[in-house]
Design a protein around this motif. Structure first.
Motif, PDB file in Angstrom:
ATOM      1  N   PHE A  22     -57.036 -57.755  45.804  1.00 50.99           N
ATOM      2  CA  PHE A  22     -56.121 -56.636  46.034  1.00 50.99           C
ATOM      3  C   PHE A  22     -55.966 -56.462  47.532  1.00 50.99           C
ATOM      4  CE2 PHE A  22     -60.414 -54.962  45.624  1.00 50.99           C
ATOM      5  CZ  PHE A  22     -60.543 -54.157  46.742  1.00 50.99           C
ATOM      6  N   LEU A  23     -54.998 -55.661  47.919  1.00 52.29           N
ATOM      7  CA  LEU A  23     -54.781 -55.312  49.322  1.00 52.29           C
ATOM      8  C   LEU A  23     -55.006 -53.823  49.484  1.00 52.29           C
ATOM      9  CD1 LEU A  23     -53.742 -55.732  52.247  1.00 52.29           C
ATOM     10  CD2 LEU A  23     -51.411 -55.430  51.335  1.00 52.29           C
ATOM     11  N   LEU A  24     -55.914 -53.453  50.371  1.00 48.97           N
ATOM     12  CA  LEU A  24     -56.162 -52.054  50.711  1.00 48.97           C
ATOM     13  C   LEU A  24     -55.608 -51.794  52.104  1.00 48.97           C
ATOM     14  CD1 LEU A  24     -57.520 -49.263  50.253  1.00 48.97           C
ATOM     15  CD2 LEU A  24     -59.605 -50.259  51.255  1.00 48.97           C
ATOM     16  N   VAL A  25     -54.707 -50.829  52.227  1.00 48.59           N
ATOM     17  CA  VAL A  25     -54.115 -50.466  53.516  1.00 48.59           C
ATOM     18  C   VAL A  25     -54.579 -49.055  53.865  1.00 48.59           C
ATOM     19  CG1 VAL A  25     -52.008 -50.317  54.882  1.00 48.59           C
ATOM     20  CG2 VAL A  25     -52.100 -51.867  52.920  1.00 48.59           C
ATOM     21  N   LEU A  26     -55.233 -48.920  55.009  1.00 52.30           N
ATOM     22  CA  LEU A  26     -55.832 -47.659  55.427  1.00 52.30           C
ATOM     23  C   LEU A  26     -55.249 -47.206  56.761  1.00 52.30           C
ATOM     24  CD1 LEU A  26     -59.590 -48.534  54.747  1.00 52.30           C
ATOM     25  CD2 LEU A  26     -58.167 -46.994  53.379  1.00 52.30           C
ATOM     26  N   THR A  27     -55.230 -45.883  56.974  1.00 51.96           N
ATOM     27  CA  THR A  27     -54.777 -45.362  58.259  1.00 51.96           C
ATOM     28  C   THR A  27     -55.582 -44.126  58.643  1.00 51.96           C
ATOM     29  OG1 THR A  27     -52.821 -44.859  59.591  1.00 51.96           O
ATOM     30  CG2 THR A  27     -52.904 -43.884  57.383  1.00 51.96           C
ATOM     31  N   HIS A  28     -55.403 -43.697  59.858  1.00 53.17           N
ATOM     32  CA  HIS A  28     -56.223 -42.710  60.545  1.00 53.17           C
ATOM     33  C   HIS A  28     -55.674 -41.288  60.376  1.00 53.17           C
ATOM     34  CE1 HIS A  28     -52.808 -42.821  63.253  1.00 53.17           C
ATOM     35  NE2 HIS A  28     -52.930 -44.140  63.237  1.00 53.17           N
ATOM     36  N   GLY A  29     -56.397 -40.331  60.941  1.00 51.45           N
ATOM     37  CA  GLY A  29     -55.919 -38.960  61.029  1.00 51.45           C
ATOM     38  C   GLY A  29     -55.041 -38.759  62.246  1.00 51.45           C
ATOM     39  N   SER A  30     -54.580 -37.527  62.440  1.00 54.75           N
ATOM     40  CA  SER A  30     -53.608 -37.263  63.508  1.00 54.75           C
ATOM     41  C   SER A  30     -54.196 -37.470  64.898  1.00 54.75           C
ATOM     42  CB  SER A  30     -53.054 -35.840  63.374  1.00 54.75           C
ATOM     43  OG  SER A  30     -54.096 -34.890  63.465  1.00 54.75           O
ATOM     44  N   ASN A  31     -55.504 -37.297  65.040  1.00 50.61           N
ATOM     45  CA  ASN A  31     -56.125 -37.456  66.358  1.00 50.61           C
ATOM     46  C   ASN A  31     -57.257 -38.473  66.295  1.00 50.61           C
ATOM     47  OD1 ASN A  31     -56.558 -36.945  69.104  1.00 50.61           O
ATOM     48  ND2 ASN A  31     -58.041 -35.343  68.686  1.00 50.61           N
ATOM     49  N   GLY A  32     -57.162 -39.414  65.348  1.00 51.21           N
ATOM     50  CA  GLY A  32     -58.249 -40.353  65.153  1.00 51.21           C
ATOM     51  C   GLY A  32     -57.821 -41.791  65.329  1.00 51.21           C
ATOM     52  N   SER A  33     -58.694 -42.688  64.881  1.00 56.16           N
ATOM     53  CA  SER A  33     -58.418 -44.105  64.995  1.00 56.16           C
ATOM     54  C   SER A  33     -58.820 -44.812  63.714  1.00 56.16           C
ATOM     55  CB  SER A  33     -59.186 -44.710  66.181  1.00 56.16           C
ATOM     56  OG  SER A  33     -60.530 -44.969  65.823  1.00 56.16           O
ATOM     57  N   VAL A  34     -58.454 -46.075  63.612  1.00 58.42           N
ATOM     58  CA  VAL A  34     -58.795 -46.861  62.426  1.00 58.42           C
ATOM     59  C   VAL A  34     -60.253 -47.289  62.443  1.00 58.42           C
ATOM     60  CG1 VAL A  34     -56.454 -47.667  62.035  1.00 58.42           C
ATOM     61  CG2 VAL A  34     -57.978 -48.998  63.513  1.00 58.42           C
ATOM     62  N   ASP A  35     -60.998 -46.905  63.493  1.00 53.90           N
ATOM     63  CA  ASP A  35     -62.422 -47.187  63.556  1.00 53.90           C
ATOM     64  C   ASP A  35     -63.271 -45.986  63.146  1.00 53.90           C
ATOM     65  OD1 ASP A  35     -62.109 -49.849  64.428  1.00 53.90           O
ATOM     66  OD2 ASP A  35     -61.782 -49.161  66.490  1.00 53.90           O
ATOM     67  N   ALA A  36     -62.667 -44.987  62.530  1.00 60.69           N
ATOM     68  CA  ALA A  36     -63.431 -43.846  62.022  1.00 60.69           C
ATOM     69  C   ALA A  36     -64.495 -44.357  61.051  1.00 60.69           C
ATOM     70  CB  ALA A  36     -62.511 -42.856  61.328  1.00 60.69           C
ATOM     71  N   PRO A  37     -65.726 -43.855  61.128  1.00 62.02           N
ATOM     72  CA  PRO A  37     -66.813 -44.396  60.308  1.00 62.02           C
ATOM     73  C   PRO A  37     -66.556 -44.357  58.807  1.00 62.02           C
ATOM     74  CG  PRO A  37     -67.723 -43.084  62.093  1.00 62.02           C
ATOM     75  CD  PRO A  37     -66.233 -42.877  62.118  1.00 62.02           C
ATOM     76  N   ASP A  38     -65.906 -43.313  58.311  1.00 61.05           N
ATOM     77  CA  ASP A  38     -65.660 -43.268  56.866  1.00 61.05           C
ATOM     78  C   ASP A  38     -64.615 -44.311  56.461  1.00 61.05           C
ATOM     79  OD1 ASP A  38     -63.733 -41.788  58.248  1.00 61.05           O
ATOM     80  OD2 ASP A  38     -63.556 -40.236  56.725  1.00 61.05           O
ATOM     81  N   LEU A  39     -63.603 -44.536  57.290  1.00 62.38           N
ATOM     82  CA  LEU A  39     -62.642 -45.596  57.012  1.00 62.38           C
ATOM     83  C   LEU A  39     -63.318 -46.964  57.009  1.00 62.38           C
ATOM     84  CD1 LEU A  39     -59.457 -44.649  59.094  1.00 62.38           C
ATOM     85  CD2 LEU A  39     -59.742 -44.511  56.622  1.00 62.38           C
ATOM     86  N   LEU A  40     -64.209 -47.187  57.957  1.00 63.74           N
ATOM     87  CA  LEU A  40     -64.908 -48.467  58.017  1.00 63.74           C
ATOM     88  C   LEU A  40     -65.799 -48.667  56.798  1.00 63.74           C
ATOM     89  CD1 LEU A  40     -65.872 -48.686  61.807  1.00 63.74           C
ATOM     90  CD2 LEU A  40     -63.975 -49.815  60.622  1.00 63.74           C
ATOM     91  N   ALA A  41     -66.387 -47.580  56.285  1.00 64.93           N
ATOM     92  CA  ALA A  41     -67.226 -47.692  55.091  1.00 64.93           C
ATOM     93  C   ALA A  41     -66.400 -48.100  53.874  1.00 64.93           C
ATOM     94  CB  ALA A  41     -67.941 -46.364  54.828  1.00 64.93           C
ATOM     95  N   VAL A  42     -65.203 -47.534  53.744  1.00 66.04           N
ATOM     96  CA  VAL A  42     -64.321 -47.914  52.636  1.00 66.04           C
ATOM     97  C   VAL A  42     -63.850 -49.356  52.821  1.00 66.04           C
ATOM     98  CG1 VAL A  42     -62.138 -47.387  51.483  1.00 66.04           C
ATOM     99  CG2 VAL A  42     -63.641 -45.540  52.205  1.00 66.04           C
ATOM    100  N   ARG A  43     -63.556 -49.731  54.057  1.00 61.18           N
ATOM    101  CA  ARG A  43     -63.192 -51.124  54.351  1.00 61.18           C
ATOM    102  C   ARG A  43     -64.276 -52.085  53.874  1.00 61.18           C
ATOM    103  NH1 ARG A  43     -65.353 -53.819  58.734  1.00 61.18           N
ATOM    104  NH2 ARG A  43     -64.296 -55.715  59.448  1.00 61.18           N
ATOM    105  N   GLU A  44     -65.534 -51.781  54.195  1.00 58.31           N
ATOM    106  CA  GLU A  44     -66.629 -52.661  53.802  1.00 58.31           C
ATOM    107  C   GLU A  44     -66.738 -52.763  52.284  1.00 58.31           C
ATOM    108  OE1 GLU A  44     -68.562 -54.684  55.673  1.00 58.31           O
ATOM    109  OE2 GLU A  44     -67.111 -54.104  57.210  1.00 58.31           O
ATOM    110  N   ALA A  45     -66.534 -51.649  51.590  1.00 56.47           N
ATOM    111  CA  ALA A  45     -66.583 -51.673  50.130  1.00 56.47           C
ATOM    112  C   ALA A  45     -65.502 -52.583  49.567  1.00 56.47           C
ATOM    113  CB  ALA A  45     -66.431 -50.258  49.581  1.00 56.47           C
ATOM    114  N   ALA A  46     -64.306 -52.509  50.141  1.00 56.09           N
ATOM    115  CA  ALA A  46     -63.198 -53.342  49.660  1.00 56.09           C
ATOM    116  C   ALA A  46     -63.454 -54.816  49.934  1.00 56.09           C
ATOM    117  CB  ALA A  46     -61.890 -52.893  50.316  1.00 56.09           C
ATOM    118  N   LEU A  47     -63.939 -55.134  51.128  1.00 57.70           N
ATOM    119  CA  LEU A  47     -64.223 -56.529  51.451  1.00 57.70           C
ATOM    120  C   LEU A  47     -65.306 -57.092  50.537  1.00 57.70           C
ATOM    121  CD1 LEU A  47     -64.151 -56.424  55.362  1.00 57.70           C
ATOM    122  CD2 LEU A  47     -62.412 -57.389  53.832  1.00 57.70           C
ATOM    123  N   GLY A  48     -66.297 -56.270  50.197  1.00 57.34           N
ATOM    124  CA  GLY A  48     -67.355 -56.707  49.307  1.00 57.34           C
ATOM    125  C   GLY A  48     -66.879 -57.006  47.901  1.00 57.34           C
ATOM    126  N   LEU A  49     -65.717 -56.480  47.539  1.00 55.05           N
ATOM    127  CA  LEU A  49     -65.135 -56.730  46.218  1.00 55.05           C
ATOM    128  C   LEU A  49     -64.091 -57.845  46.245  1.00 55.05           C
ATOM    129  CD1 LEU A  49     -64.714 -53.020  45.096  1.00 55.05           C
ATOM    130  CD2 LEU A  49     -66.333 -54.681  44.139  1.00 55.05           C
TER     131      LEU A  49
END
Length: 209
Positions: A22-49
């Motif tokens: 599957f393809l997971l597309v994620l984005t940040h908050g209004s004052n954040g970045s794509v390196d936010a720790p919770d986004l990275l945690a979801v990224r890792e879960a997706a890559l592991g699957l």
């Protein structure tokens, strides 16, 4: 990877696998970045699957702005980005998501994007101190199952379980979800698993911008 949209360029950071489930597309908050720790945690879960993950820096953030601008402009740019990614990844299931303002974008555009699911981290149900100005219609309009992960102490409120497919409330967390950001990945993993194919998980083979 740069994607040109009607409202300026966006930047996409890709983690690809061989034959993604599957393809997971994620984005940040209004004052954040794509390196936010919770986004990275979801990224890792997706890559592991065995999923591919695209993290999108939207045009307003790439231009250095904190205010996202009108929702219609954000949504138009987002759908342009999704169109480019769909061409690249073909017919694999699309799941989209984000945190805070990014979660709103993901919900508002899910139906038009053809997403099979949405991951909404720290969904801002209303401005702090103003529960009457609810954004619940954005959740309800997704047209796809929505997983909400919010902190119990979030001043932006917590969606009602009736307004999403699943709502997980993390004790002690506020809007930042930064006490235990890995919890977002633990919650998202079984949600994403339903779109993982029954095959050996591929290792990520390329990361780029």
């Amino acid at each position: 990877m740069e994607v040109v949209t009607p409202h300026g360029p966006a930047e996409v950071t890709l983690d690809e696998t061989g034959g993604p489930a599957f393809l997971l597309v994620l984005t940040h908050g209004s004052n954040g970045s794509v390196d936010a720790p919770d986004l990275l945690a979801v990224r890792e879960a997706a890559l592991g699957l065995g999923g591919a993950v695209a993290r999108v820096t939207q045009p307003f953030r790439l231009a250095g702005r904190r205010a996202p601008g009108p929702p219609a402009r954000q949504d138009e740019a987002w759908l342009e980005i999704i169109g480019v990614l769909r061409e690249r990844f073909g017919g694999v299931p699309l799941v989209q998501g984000g945190r805070s303002n990014g979660a709103r974008v993901a919900c508002r555009t899910a139906r038009a994007a053809g997403a099979v699911g949405v991951v909404a981290l720290a969904f801002p149900l209303h401005p702090p101190g103003n529960p009457q100005k609810t954004r619940v219609d954005e959740l309800r309009s997704a047209g796809a199952p929505v997983l909400v992960v919010n902190g119990a102490r979030d001043p932006f409120g917590v969606p009602d379980p009736a307004d999403a497919a699943h709502v997980t409330v993390l004790p002690g967390e506020r809007h930042e979800l930064n006490r235990d950001p890995a919890a977002a990945g633990r919650v998202a993993e079984p949600w994403l698993r339903k779109w993982a194919l029954e095959k050996p998980v591929a290792r990520p083979v390329r990361t780029g911008r």
